[in-house]
Design a protein around this motif. Structure first.
Motif, short mmCIF file in Angstrom:
data_model
loop_
_atom_site.label_atom_id
_atom_site.label_comp_id
_atom_site.label_asym_id
_atom_site.label_seq_id
_atom_site.Cartn_x
_atom_site.Cartn_y
_atom_site.Cartn_z
N LYS A 222 41.98 29.20 43.34
CA LYS A 222 42.33 30.43 42.62
C LYS A 222 41.35 31.55 42.97
O LYS A 222 41.73 32.72 43.06
CB LYS A 222 42.33 30.19 41.11
CG LYS A 222 43.52 29.37 40.64
CD LYS A 222 43.56 29.30 39.11
CE LYS A 222 44.85 28.62 38.65
NZ LYS A 222 44.95 28.60 37.17
N ALA A 223 40.08 31.19 43.14
CA ALA A 223 39.08 32.19 43.53
C ALA A 223 39.45 32.81 44.87
O ALA A 223 39.42 34.04 45.03
CB ALA A 223 37.69 31.55 43.61
N ILE A 224 39.83 31.98 45.83
CA ILE A 224 40.20 32.48 47.16
C ILE A 224 41.39 33.41 47.07
O ILE A 224 41.43 34.46 47.71
CB ILE A 224 40.48 31.29 48.11
CG1 ILE A 224 39.16 30.57 48.43
CG2 ILE A 224 41.17 31.75 49.39
CD1 ILE A 224 39.34 29.21 49.07
N ASP A 225 42.39 33.06 46.25
CA ASP A 225 43.56 33.94 46.07
C ASP A 225 43.13 35.30 45.54
O ASP A 225 43.62 36.34 46.01
CB ASP A 225 44.56 33.30 45.11
CG ASP A 225 45.30 32.12 45.73
OD1 ASP A 225 45.30 32.01 46.98
OD2 ASP A 225 45.88 31.31 44.97
N ALA A 226 42.23 35.30 44.56
CA ALA A 226 41.77 36.57 43.98
C ALA A 226 41.00 37.39 45.01
O ALA A 226 41.20 38.61 45.12
CB ALA A 226 40.91 36.30 42.75
N TYR A 227 40.12 36.74 45.77
CA TYR A 227 39.38 37.45 46.81
C TYR A 227 40.34 38.03 47.85
O TYR A 227 40.13 39.15 48.36
CB TYR A 227 38.37 36.54 47.49
CG TYR A 227 37.23 36.08 46.61
CD1 TYR A 227 36.55 36.98 45.78
CD2 TYR A 227 36.83 34.74 46.59
CE1 TYR A 227 35.51 36.56 44.97
CE2 TYR A 227 35.79 34.31 45.77
CZ TYR A 227 35.14 35.22 44.97
OH TYR A 227 34.11 34.80 44.17
N ASP A 228 41.41 37.27 48.16
CA ASP A 228 42.39 37.77 49.14
C ASP A 228 43.05 39.06 48.67
O ASP A 228 43.29 39.98 49.46
CB ASP A 228 43.45 36.70 49.42
CG ASP A 228 42.98 35.65 50.43
OD1 ASP A 228 42.07 35.97 51.22
OD2 ASP A 228 43.54 34.54 50.44
N TYR A 229 43.36 39.12 47.37
CA TYR A 229 43.94 40.36 46.83
C TYR A 229 42.94 41.51 46.91
O TYR A 229 43.30 42.64 47.26
CB TYR A 229 44.39 40.16 45.38
CG TYR A 229 45.75 39.52 45.25
CD1 TYR A 229 46.90 40.20 45.64
CD2 TYR A 229 45.88 38.22 44.76
CE1 TYR A 229 48.16 39.62 45.53
CE2 TYR A 229 47.14 37.63 44.65
CZ TYR A 229 48.26 38.33 45.04
OH TYR A 229 49.50 37.75 44.94
N ALA A 230 41.68 41.23 46.60
CA ALA A 230 40.64 42.27 46.69
C ALA A 230 40.54 42.79 48.12
O ALA A 230 40.44 44.00 48.35
CB ALA A 230 39.30 41.72 46.24
N ILE A 231 40.61 41.87 49.09
CA ILE A 231 40.51 42.24 50.51
C ILE A 231 41.75 42.99 50.95
O ILE A 231 41.67 43.94 51.75
CB ILE A 231 40.30 40.97 51.37
CG1 ILE A 231 38.91 40.38 51.09
CG2 ILE A 231 40.46 41.28 52.86
CD1 ILE A 231 38.74 38.95 51.55
N LEU A 232 42.91 42.59 50.42
CA LEU A 232 44.17 43.28 50.76
C LEU A 232 44.11 44.74 50.33
O LEU A 232 44.57 45.64 51.04
CB LEU A 232 45.33 42.57 50.06
CG LEU A 232 46.75 42.94 50.51
CD1 LEU A 232 46.98 42.54 51.96
CD2 LEU A 232 47.78 42.27 49.60
#
Length: 467
Positions: A222-232
């Motif tokens: 879930k952390a990786i998914d959240a970081y991916d949104y931040a990066i997007l």
């Protein structure tokens, strides 16, 4: 006789500064309106010259004695030049002229905050709230005061008030994450950031902090998914890339993590910590030449980073170059002398080199700095046992049990030592305790002393607990 010139609102800021400096050179007396004086003061503030800015405030006050703005700016410059009493006096004068000016109380609150006079700071901030049009920054300042008072619940309350006024205040989002972290309330943190994202789905800071909260709860996917949104939302968000890599490491996805760590270099200069993290990933992949190369890059950039010196030692140990590894372990210990992991590695290297006394000394350090390390206690006692020091081995395990009374492995090991010493009754007593603590781990007893599998009393006692 001095000439008097009037420079007013229509002069551009640079022109006002030039005229002011010309006045000083010519020792003339020019008149500037309030707007021109503000421009001149701001110019010197931006040039980081508070002494000259302070001088301008004196001219401004002499020409505009009823304009509180210049007393406030003078107080700011007194504060910057560490003339606290004069800052308070300037603010008192400003308050007499214009008691409804919120900036007076904000600045006074900040000064009290810096002096650690927190109740007076809060009192002034409260007063400013009744006068200011925009209050988000004031709420945030109050939150900082509560943080310094270690009242994190109130700090959270005021940060949320700040964010209600200004959802784009990223400082508030990060401070809120800090407070939740101190209180170890990651679930509340997650709930807040999820609600915040519902209102503002394009806040990279909210997604990032949500990722951090998931990471702290070991919810790495879930952390990786959240970081991916931040990066997007913000492609060049180096911290999000870095923390995503950290989460990948926790999932043992070392090759992916290496690529992400390296990707951060597109957005910020390489640093020693990132080189060290890459080195650790290569180490986990058992690519020791690559690991060592990155650890070396790290210590070249920051010779005081103990983990990187240690990492070099680990790579050499893996290659059975124990003597060389000790050199780097000791460099790490010179920088961080109470790190139990470093001492554990030193103990192991000395043992492999047959340097038993040095190994025992290092194990003593490990258990001193981390008395909860079960493996260290077991290894420490094993070395003593191998040297025929059965009493010392049992005493070491007794000390380990004091520090770790719920560890079944320690009780089973004590059983083995007591049997080896011929203390059968004591051994059976410890066996009962070990089985009450965790009967499923009884096999560790036989791994250490296989001959006990032929002892009917031991087997009968174990079978009683396994029924």
């Amino acid at each position: 006789m001095e000439e008097e010139f009037n420079f007013g609102y229509n002069d551009d800021p640079q022109r006002s500064v030039e005229r002011y400096e010309e006045m000083l050179r010519n020792e003339d007396q020019y008149f500037f309106d309030t707007h021109a004086f503000e421009n001149i003061i701001d110019y010197y503030v931006e040039k980081n010259d508070p002494v000259k800015a302070l001088q301008v405030t004196e001219f401004a006050i002499s020409q505009h004695p009823y304009a509180s703005i210049f007393l406030i700016k003078q107080a700011q410059m007194f504060l910057v030049t560490n003339q606290i009493n004069l800052a308070f006096k300037a603010l008192d004068k400003a308050e007499m002229l214009e008691p409804s000016e919120a900036d007076i109380y904000v600045l006074r609150g900040n000064i009290y905050h810096g002096l650690e006079r927190y109740p007076e700071a809060l009192e002034n901030f409260e007063r400013s709230l009744t006068l200011a049009e925009n209050t988000d920054e004031i709420y945030l300042q109050m939150a900082y005061v509560y943080q310094n008072m270690q009242d994190y619940e109130n700090a959270i309350r005021y940060i949320k008030l700040s964010l209600e006024q200004n959802m784009e205040n990223q400082d508030g989002l990060y401070e809120l994450a800090f407070c939740y972290d101190v209180l170890d309330k990651q679930e509340e943190s997650i709930k807040f950031y999820q609600q915040y994202i519902d209102s503002d789905p394009y806040s990279h800071a909210a997604w990032y902090n949500l990722g951090n909260s998931y990471h702290k709860l070991n919810l790495f996917e879930k952390a990786i998914d959240a970081y991916d949104y931040a990066i997007l939302i913000k492609e060049n968000f180096a911290s999000a890339h870095y923390n995503k890599a950290n989460s990948l490491v926790q999932l043992d996805k070392f090759a992916e993590a290496i690529e992400i760590y390296k990707h951060t270099f597109e957005y910020e200069k390489p640093n020693a910590d990132t080189y060290c993290a890459i080195g650790e990933c290569y180490e986990k992949l058992e690519q020791m030449d690559e690991a060592r190369a990155y650890y070396k890059k790290s210590v070249k950039m920051d010779p005081k980073l103990a983990d990187s010196w240690f990492g070099i030692g680990v790579t050499l140990n893996f290659e059975e170059r124990y003597f060389e590894s000790l050199h780097f372990y000791k460099k790490a210990i010179d920088l961080d002398g109470e790190n139990a992991d470093f001492w554990f590695a030193v103990a192991d290297a000395h043992y492999k080199l047959g340097q038993i006394e040095q190994s025992l000394e290092a194990y003593a350090k490990v258990t001193e700095y981390n008395p909860l390390d079960i493996e260290a206690w077991l290894d420490y006692s094993t070395v003593l046992y191998e040297q025929g020091k059965l009493l010392e081995a049992s005493e070491t395990i007794a000390e380990a049990i004091k520090n770790n009374p719920d560890s079944a492995e320690l009780y089973y090991r004590m059983v083995a030592y007591l049997f080896a010493m011929g203390h059968y009754n004591d051994a059976m007593g410890y066996l009962e305790t070990a089985l009450r603590t965790d009967p499923e781990k009884h096999h560790v007893l036989f791994e250490y002393l296989p001959q006990l599998q032929d002892n009917s009393s031991v087997i009968d006692t174990i079978n009683r607990y396994l029924r």
